[in-house]
Structures are given as C-alpha cells and as structure tokens.
Enzyme design. Structure first.
Site, PDB file in Angstrom:
ATOM      1  N   SER A 304      -1.056 -42.347  20.234  1.00 46.26           N
ATOM      2  CA  SER A 304      -0.290 -41.131  20.156  1.00 46.26           C
ATOM      3  C   SER A 304       0.482 -40.828  21.442  1.00 46.26           C
ATOM      4  O   SER A 304       1.355 -41.565  21.834  1.00 46.26           O
ATOM      5  CB  SER A 304      -1.247 -40.012  19.781  1.00 46.26           C
ATOM      6  OG  SER A 304      -0.579 -38.879  19.382  1.00 46.26           O
ATOM      7  N   ASP A 315       9.940 -49.257  28.477  1.00 44.24           N
ATOM      8  CA  ASP A 315      11.323 -49.481  28.054  1.00 44.24           C
ATOM      9  C   ASP A 315      12.338 -49.059  29.105  1.00 44.24           C
ATOM     10  O   ASP A 315      13.442 -49.612  29.172  1.00 44.24           O
ATOM     11  CB  ASP A 315      11.606 -48.726  26.751  1.00 44.24           C
ATOM     12  CG  ASP A 315      10.960 -49.393  25.545  1.00 44.24           C
ATOM     13  OD1 ASP A 315      10.288 -50.441  25.741  1.00 44.24           O
ATOM     14  OD2 ASP A 315      11.107 -48.877  24.423  1.00 44.24           O
ATOM     15  N   LYS A 329      -0.365 -45.157  16.595  1.00 43.78           N
ATOM     16  CA  LYS A 329      -0.243 -43.869  15.900  1.00 43.78           C
ATOM     17  C   LYS A 329       1.086 -43.240  16.303  1.00 43.78           C
ATOM     18  O   LYS A 329       1.196 -42.632  17.354  1.00 43.78           O
ATOM     19  CB  LYS A 329      -1.422 -42.963  16.261  1.00 43.78           C
ATOM     20  CG  LYS A 329      -1.276 -41.519  15.775  1.00 43.78           C
ATOM     21  CD  LYS A 329      -1.290 -41.450  14.249  1.00 43.78           C
ATOM     22  CE  LYS A 329      -1.240 -40.020  13.766  1.00 43.78           C
ATOM     23  NZ  LYS A 329       0.070 -39.380  13.937  1.00 43.78           N
TER      24      LYS A 329
END
Length: 478
Positions: A304, A315, A329
């Site tokens: 999460s 990224d 999740k």
C-alpha cells in the site's frame, strides 16, 4: 493500502485501516448516496431469477430466515464477488470503521486480508501484540478462539479479533512447511505505534525504520532526517529507509514521506472509471537529504502506502530499492454511505507509479533482489502471500509486469533455511525497538556496504558470485 478520500470531518484519517488489526485499505469516504445512472440498463432477467431464488429460500429453507438476513447476504455476496477489498458495511460496521479511523483502537496489530475462508497475514506491525508473539507475514489464520473461519467473511473475522484491551484471543495458524497448526494467545491492546525510528548505522550513514504510515509519519520522517544530520555533523553520506513489513496506512503520510526526499517530480497517480477517481500527487521539495544517496529496503510484507513511497523513489531515480518484490496492494477503496446508515466500500481506482506502472497485483520490483542461497528457503519465499494470489483479485494490464531486478545478492550459503528465517525474524524484531543488528540482518548489512561504495557478492546468470560495486543513483537537478 486503501486510500480513503475523506469528507471534511474525516479527512486525513487512516488509510490502511487498523481494525484492531489493520486492513491496509486505501479508503475514501464519499458523502453522496449513489444511484444507478439513468442510461444503465436494469438486468430484468437476472432480477427475476434473484426474486425466484429469494422466494424459494424463504419458503423452503430448513430454518426460517428473515428478510434482512437474506437481503444482507445477497448484498454481501454481490460486493465480495468483485474483488478482495470491496465490501458492504452494515450500519454497525460502518460506525465502527469511523471510530477506528482515529488511529487508536483495541486489537492485535496485524494487517490481514481474506482469501478462500482463511485470513492471510500481510504483515505484523512493529511493537504490537502480534509482532511480540511471533506472527509472521504469510501466516494463515484458520481459527479464532477455536472457531473455524470458513464462510464467515472478512469483516466478521476482523470483528472476532477485536475486543476490550487486556482481554485475550487465541489464533490457530498454519505456517507452511510446518505440518501442524500453531496456537498463539494474544492480549488485545490499544494500538498506538511509534511509526518512525532513526539511528546511525555507521559514521555518516543513517537508518530510518517506518513501521506504518500514520497521520504524522511525514513530519516525523523529516524530523528524523534532521536529527540524523545533526548527529553526522551536518551532513549525511547516505541513508537506508527500511519499509520491510510495512503494511501501509494513510495515503497523505506516504506522499509526504516521499516528498521528504524529492525536490520535484510525480509521486503517484490514480486512474478509475469516473473523473473524480483520477488524482495526481507531486513533490514540492526540498529534498531534506540534499541529494545524499538512499537505499529503500522492502519485502513481501511491504504494501500500500509503503509501495507508493518505494515506487516514487525508484521511478524518480532517487533511491535504489533492495529486497523482495512487494505485496502489490494498489487499489483505492471509496466508502460510500447508504441511506440505511451502512456503507459500500468499493474499489474505484488503481495506483500507478511515476513511470506508469500499476502497483496492483504487480508490486514493486527491487533494483537489487536479495534471495536465500538455500533452495528450500527460496521455495518457501516464493510461496509467501502476495496480492496477485488472492481470490478474485483485480489484475491490472501493465507493460511493467515483466520487470526484473538488475542485480541479485544471495544470502550466505552456510545458513540453513530455518536459521536464515530465524535470523531475519530476530533482525526485524530488533529494528522494531531500533537496535539494528548488522550481523544478523544481512540485507541491511549489504545495503550499508553498497552505500559505502564497497563491493558486494552479486550472482551472475550462470550462478557464480562476483564481488561488484553497485552504482548509486545520481541526483541531477531533480
């Protein structure tokens, strides 16, 4: 994590809802009572079949069943058939959820999810009753106080684990490959966890452990960085951010935490069917580490909000990610109040990392994979629960699904599967009280070596190990 969108009275409360456990749910509270769109066709044939089944059950079932019981069961079945995180909340359950979102509750301190009639443990939270007795990520809870869970449903099993602080509950757990069930008796407690802990690992090198994302986690992380910099005479050479077994929590706290280490750039965005499901969260800076290199540690219990932070730092080329693929999740649940006082918790959007990769059922793939050299332990790790294995899970089409680690580090060959597992458990327990043990916590030990520019044993394609200096990301302008 579920990321709740809250109306003003509830805004900013818990996302990975700690239901005396923690449901790791990204939950949004929407105040509107929703109705079907005019253009949606009503499935008359299916409704006729439903009415027929209702009448037959009402007239012929062996025990009389009330209309309320049958209708609630029908609604529960309809919603639970969608995915593992959507649910119908009765008026009582909705009221309890609103109470629980204050972050202080009586329970056990585990994030769980339901699948095929059992509860699967995503992760225990540091310092809680579950962590103290030895509950592990991947454990299967099959009985609560001797009552089998098959057919009960996630919300009711969660209710069974709640109770008055100080009272006890016994969990029967399956833990492959152990042949016999394990029994744990836990004492319920008010779960109020210190989510951020920090210390120096070596001169100039800091360590921050975040056990879950609470409302104040972002500000606590910034204070932790400032404190570590003071200890390092004003400048850190590097930082390890430990998100292993972090089940998630408040979305805003995750965004703030990622922003702590970024000057600019996208952190996360969501996409759904309706325009109000699409959201974007970006960094505003400043980078409190001033560009010092970072490594983020994750494992299969990182879920999460922890995955949002990890995905953003990876990224945006701000940090190397090291460990095992995260839980996966990556869906948003919106809680929609209903006219009967209950609510519908419905999946309305999915999370995407800055590179456009879906977190849902994919998880975050580390730059540096850490895997046991022992084949038996590798097999056990492969069997650990992740989101993609849940019954009815949403599968997000994603070109990033074939991502693989750039490097692989093997745990020491000398350790047996049992010893490796025990050492990792002990190391994680130590991190909960912030006494990192570099001798036992091999991933942490190697992460520090990488930050220091030392060579680490990297596995090559043919299986041989070569000592390699792994380059750290260079922060350029950010």
């Amino acid at each position: 994590m579920s990321t709740p969108r809250f109306p003003k009275p509830l805004r900013g409360t818990v996302l990975g809802i700690s239901v005396g456990l923690v449901l790791g749910v990204s939950i949004s509270f929407a105040v509107t009572v929703y109705a079907a769109k005019d253009q949606d066709k009503i499935p008359l044939e299916q409704i006729q079949t439903f009415s027929q089944v209702f009448a037959v059950v009402k007239s012929n079932y062996v025990d009389p069943a009330s209309d309320k019981k049958l209708m609630d069961g029908a609604i529960n079945g309809m919603v639970s058939a969608l995915d593992p995180h959507s649910a119908y909340l009765s008026p009582k359950e909705f009221k309890e959820m609103q109470v629980l979102t204050n972050g202080k509750f009586g329970g056990l301190g585990i994030e769980v999810t339901g699948d095929h009639g059992v509860l699967k443990v995503v992760a225990p939270i540091d310092g809680t009753p579950a962590a103290k007795v030895g509950i592990k990520s991947g454990d299967l809870i099959v009985k609560i106080d001797g009552n089998a869970l098959q057919g009960i449903g996630l919300q009711k099993t969660v209710d069974m684990m709640r109770g008055k602080p100080g009272t006890q509950v016994t969990l029967t757990i399956l833990r492959p490959p152990q042949p016999l069930p394990l029994h744990f008796t836990l004492t319920r407690a008010i779960i109020k966890v210190q989510s951020v802990r920090a210390t120096m690992l070596a001169p100039g090198y800091g360590y921050i452990r975040i056990s879950q994302f609470q409302e104040n986690t972002g500000s606590a992380t910034r204070k932790a960085v400032e404190h570590l910099e003071q200890e390092a005479n004003g400048h850190l050479n590097g930082l390890i951010l430990d998100l292993r077994n972090n089940p998630g929590g408040v979305l805003g706290a995750g965004v703030e935490t990622a922003d702590t280490f970024l000057n600019k750039g996208l952190i996360v965005y969501t996409k759904g069917r309706t325009p109000d499901s699409d959201m974007r969260f970006s960094a505003h800076g400043p980078d409190y580490l001033h560009g010092a290199p970072m490594i983020v540690l994750i494992n299969g219990g990182s879920a999460s909000a922890a995955e949002i932070v990890t995905g953003a730092l990876k990224d945006d080329h701000r940090a190397l990610v090291m460990g095992q693929r995260s839980f996966g999740k990556g869906s948003v649940q919106t809680v929609m109040p209903l006219s009967n006082g209950g609510a519908l918790k419905l999946t309305t959007a999915l999370y995407y990392t800055p590179a456009g990769c879906s977190i849902q059922s994919q998880g975050i793939v580390p730059n540096i994979a850490v895997q046991p050299a022992n084949a038996r332990q590798r097999a056990l790790n492969a069997d650990l629960l992740n989101e993609s294995e849940l019954h009815g899970v949403l599968k997000a089409p994603d070109e990033c699904s074939k991502a693989t680690p750039q490097y692989t580090i093997a745990l020491p060959v000398s350790a047996t599967a049992t010893t490796q597992s025990t050492q990792e458990d002990e190391a994680m327990a130590a991190s909960a009280v912030l006494k990192p043990d570099l001798a036992k916590d091999y991933p942490l030990h190697e992460a520090l070596a990488i930050l220091e520019g030392k060579a680490v044993p990297v596995q090559e394609a043919k299986g041989q190990t070569v000592d390699t200096v792994i380059p750290l990301p260079k922060v350029v302008g950010q």
